[in-house]
Design an enzyme around this catalytic site. Sequence first.
Site, mmCIF file in Angstrom:
data_model
loop_
_atom_site.group_PDB
_atom_site.id
_atom_site.type_symbol
_atom_site.label_atom_id
_atom_site.label_comp_id
_atom_site.label_asym_id
_atom_site.label_seq_id
_atom_site.Cartn_x
_atom_site.Cartn_y
_atom_site.Cartn_z
ATOM 1 C CB CYS A 188 -0.931 0.013 1.210
ATOM 2 S SG CYS A 188 -1.979 1.493 1.257
ATOM 3 C CB CYS A 214 -0.372 2.427 4.284
ATOM 4 S SG CYS A 214 -2.183 2.380 4.373
#
Length: 182
Positions: free
Chosen positions: A132, A135
């Site tokens: 991700c 993130c």
Amino acid sequence: MSSIEDIYARIPDFANDVRVNLTSLVADETLSPQRKYGLLLASAAATRNATLVAAIESDASHVMPPAAIAAAKAAASVEAMNNIYYRFAHLVSAPEYKTMPPRLRMDVTGNPGVDKSDFELWSLAVSVINGCGACIDAHEMTLRAAGVDSGAIHTAVRFAAITQSVAIAIDTPGSARPQAMG
């Protein structure tokens, strides 16, 4: 109870580089024992390899209190949720999803029961494994703002990469190492 030593024996010869890399992680002295074993445990949990998680948790229990072990597992579980959600929000073309509230409970991130920078480092490692980008960026920026240097951040990424490779090596069909006859 399994240990990291048992994992070394399960890594097949075709993955000798993986075995050597795991040895270097366990020997790493640039991180505190809690930070190191928390990285190993959170990363192992992100790989979803029960054998690896059990082995690392067994060894971690000698250097980490139960609250820190729980926090490493919490980092893996909350990031599993966040990584899916924020990866979607980042990748989807329709802009309205980026403005919608996530409505995801993640209280543990505010009070993880360990030093916040340890939890953030563990969360970064899990986010790297789960791929991700949003993130990864958020955790890296939070860590830098907290004064964590790029060397420690880079080490966390190495831990994630090597832990993932260990999980794959020990689970590759037909990869069991021959056992010595006694």
